[in-house]
Design a protein around this motif. Structure first.
Motif, PDB file in Angstrom:
ATOM      1  N   THR A 281     -69.948  88.935  41.869  1.00  0.00           N
ATOM      2  CA  THR A 281     -70.508  87.756  42.526  1.00  0.00           C
ATOM      3  C   THR A 281     -71.884  88.074  43.095  1.00  0.00           C
ATOM      4  O   THR A 281     -72.053  89.051  43.831  1.00  0.00           O
ATOM      5  CB  THR A 281     -69.590  87.265  43.659  1.00  0.00           C
ATOM      6  OG1 THR A 281     -68.302  86.952  43.117  1.00  0.00           O
ATOM      7  CG2 THR A 281     -70.168  86.034  44.328  1.00  0.00           C
ATOM      8  N   LEU A 282     -72.850  87.254  42.738  1.00  0.00           N
ATOM      9  CA  LEU A 282     -74.203  87.385  43.271  1.00  0.00           C
ATOM     10  C   LEU A 282     -74.514  86.166  44.126  1.00  0.00           C
ATOM     11  O   LEU A 282     -74.417  85.025  43.661  1.00  0.00           O
ATOM     12  CB  LEU A 282     -75.226  87.488  42.136  1.00  0.00           C
ATOM     13  CG  LEU A 282     -76.702  87.482  42.566  1.00  0.00           C
ATOM     14  CD1 LEU A 282     -77.048  88.760  43.322  1.00  0.00           C
ATOM     15  CD2 LEU A 282     -77.629  87.297  41.367  1.00  0.00           C
ATOM     16  N   LYS A 283     -74.882  86.411  45.367  1.00  0.00           N
ATOM     17  CA  LYS A 283     -75.314  85.342  46.266  1.00  0.00           C
ATOM     18  C   LYS A 283     -76.803  85.517  46.529  1.00  0.00           C
ATOM     19  O   LYS A 283     -77.264  86.631  46.781  1.00  0.00           O
ATOM     20  CB  LYS A 283     -74.527  85.376  47.574  1.00  0.00           C
ATOM     21  CG  LYS A 283     -73.031  85.148  47.394  1.00  0.00           C
ATOM     22  CD  LYS A 283     -72.298  85.184  48.723  1.00  0.00           C
ATOM     23  CE  LYS A 283     -70.800  84.955  48.530  1.00  0.00           C
ATOM     24  NZ  LYS A 283     -70.062  85.005  49.814  1.00  0.00           N
ATOM     25  N   TYR A 284     -77.530  84.405  46.480  1.00  0.00           N
ATOM     26  CA  TYR A 284     -78.986  84.483  46.621  1.00  0.00           C
ATOM     27  C   TYR A 284     -79.504  83.304  47.438  1.00  0.00           C
ATOM     28  O   TYR A 284     -79.016  82.170  47.311  1.00  0.00           O
ATOM     29  CB  TYR A 284     -79.663  84.475  45.248  1.00  0.00           C
ATOM     30  CG  TYR A 284     -81.175  84.480  45.325  1.00  0.00           C
ATOM     31  CD1 TYR A 284     -81.880  85.668  45.492  1.00  0.00           C
ATOM     32  CD2 TYR A 284     -81.897  83.291  45.266  1.00  0.00           C
ATOM     33  CE1 TYR A 284     -83.266  85.672  45.585  1.00  0.00           C
ATOM     34  CE2 TYR A 284     -83.284  83.288  45.354  1.00  0.00           C
ATOM     35  CZ  TYR A 284     -83.960  84.481  45.514  1.00  0.00           C
ATOM     36  OH  TYR A 284     -85.327  84.481  45.621  1.00  0.00           O
ATOM     37  N   THR A 285     -80.492  83.601  48.266  1.00  0.00           N
ATOM     38  CA  THR A 285     -81.189  82.558  49.006  1.00  0.00           C
ATOM     39  C   THR A 285     -82.612  83.018  49.270  1.00  0.00           C
ATOM     40  O   THR A 285     -82.978  84.167  48.987  1.00  0.00           O
ATOM     41  CB  THR A 285     -80.469  82.236  50.333  1.00  0.00           C
ATOM     42  OG1 THR A 285     -81.027  81.047  50.900  1.00  0.00           O
ATOM     43  CG2 THR A 285     -80.612  83.385  51.325  1.00  0.00           C
TER      44      THR A 285
END
Length: 339
Positions: A281-285
């Motif tokens: 899982t990759l979370k990006y902001t």
């Protein structure tokens, strides 16, 4: 030549069993002393450096990253600077973008402003070697069991060695490129993708926040269009979640364009990319920073009433002697009389 006090990627300390936090710094382009010939260039350099330093420190405090990736164009005049100028610019860069801890992996890749641009400033071997000496550029950086970062240099069209593969099934392959690999993709992009099979690509150069996913089979068949990411006011603080396992199964490529962090690039929306890798899982902001141009405009508007106020104070204190508003005693002159 001096080098940044940086983490040694050849002997990495194993990270605790937790997610991997990555801070992405794109196009800081600290200003030089040559291109801007206006009288106020020292003030412009000071304000730009100060803004970069303050926002970078805030980003570090908010994220406490394990890895910090600089995606090229570190200096505005890196490709044309003399050795003396380059040493000065490097010292300023190191003062602004400090290494938060000894265990933080610092990654630097070059951009066209660091090496040269085809048709404008030819890429010279001296510029390439100078960047490597100062910033310890490598073909790849590996955090054992977590991720492997590949330096895909579309500026100089160079790739890591063909045998520099990621054999760890638990480790994610991450491409770092100054220029987009999907936009106007050619044989170079296709060769990089086929050889090293990225889970995600982080790029810069566009000075804006965008994202694109495309089937690998269509990489050379169409011009990829990136969509804005975290740009709308209502979505500025959204966190995008990507399932890397699903993308890999579907043979789709994911590229994220990181916005510039410097207001001197002319972009109104500036900030830092922040990615968290937790397994597949990759979370990006985007960590957006203040719009500096609006701040500078408000400061300039304050100058007018401030000047008027100072003028009134000057007249009140020194009216008796120097103020032009002081009434003057004029000698009366009698009219001429003619006989």
């Amino acid at each position: 030549m001096p080098k940044l006090n940086r983490f040694n990627p050849q002997n990495p300390k194993p990270l605790p069993d937790r997610c991997l936090k990555v801070l992405l710094v794109a196009d800081p382009q600290i200003l030089g002393n040559t291109f801007d010939t206006k009288l106020y260039w020292p003030l412009a350099n000071y304000d730009s450096d100060r803004h970069l330093s303050r926002t970078y420190r805030r980003a570090l405090q908010h994220t406490t990253p394990d890895v910090i990736c600089f995606l090229g164009d570190l200096m505005d005049e890196g490709s044309v600077a003399t050795d003396v100028q380059y040493d000065e610019y490097f010292a300023r860069f190191a003062d602004i973008f400090t290494q938060p801890t000894a265990d933080t992996l610092m990654i630097y890749i070059p951009g066209d402003n660091d090496l040269g641009r085809d048709g404008l400033e030819p890429i010279s071997a001296e510029n390439v070697q100078r960047f490597r000496q100062y910033f310890a550029e490598q073909p790849s950086w590996e955090l054992l069991g977590r991720a492997k970062f590949y330096n895909i240099n579309r500026v100089s069209m160079t790739l890591p060695p063909a045998d520099d593969l990621n054999y760890d099934a638990q480790s994610r392959s991450i491409f770092l490129s100054h220029m987009s690999l999907l936009k106007s993709a050619g044989e170079f992009s296709a060769q990089a993708v086929d050889a090293f099979r990225p889970d995600v690509i982080f790029s810069a150069n566009d000075h804006s926040s965008k994202v694109a996913t495309v089937p690998k089979s269509r990489l050379l068949m169409e011009d990829i269009t990136h969509s804005p990411l975290n740009v709308d006011r209502s979505k500025r603080h959204d966190v995008s979640v990507f399932d890397l396992a699903s993308l890999r199964l579907q043979q789709r490529l994911l590229e994220i364009l990181v916005p510039t962090c410097s207001y001197r690039m002319g972009a109104m929306k500036i900030g830092y990319g922040y990615a968290v890798l937790d397994g597949d899982t990759l979370k990006y902001t985007v960590l957006w920073t203040a719009q500096r141009y609006y701040q500078l405009a408000s400061y300039s508007l304050l100058i007018i009433p401030l000047k008027l106020l100072c003028g009134q104070i000057w007249c009140a204190l020194f009216k008796r002697y120097w103020c032009c508003c002081r009434p003057r005693n004029r000698t009366p002159y009698l009219p001429l009389h003619t006989n």
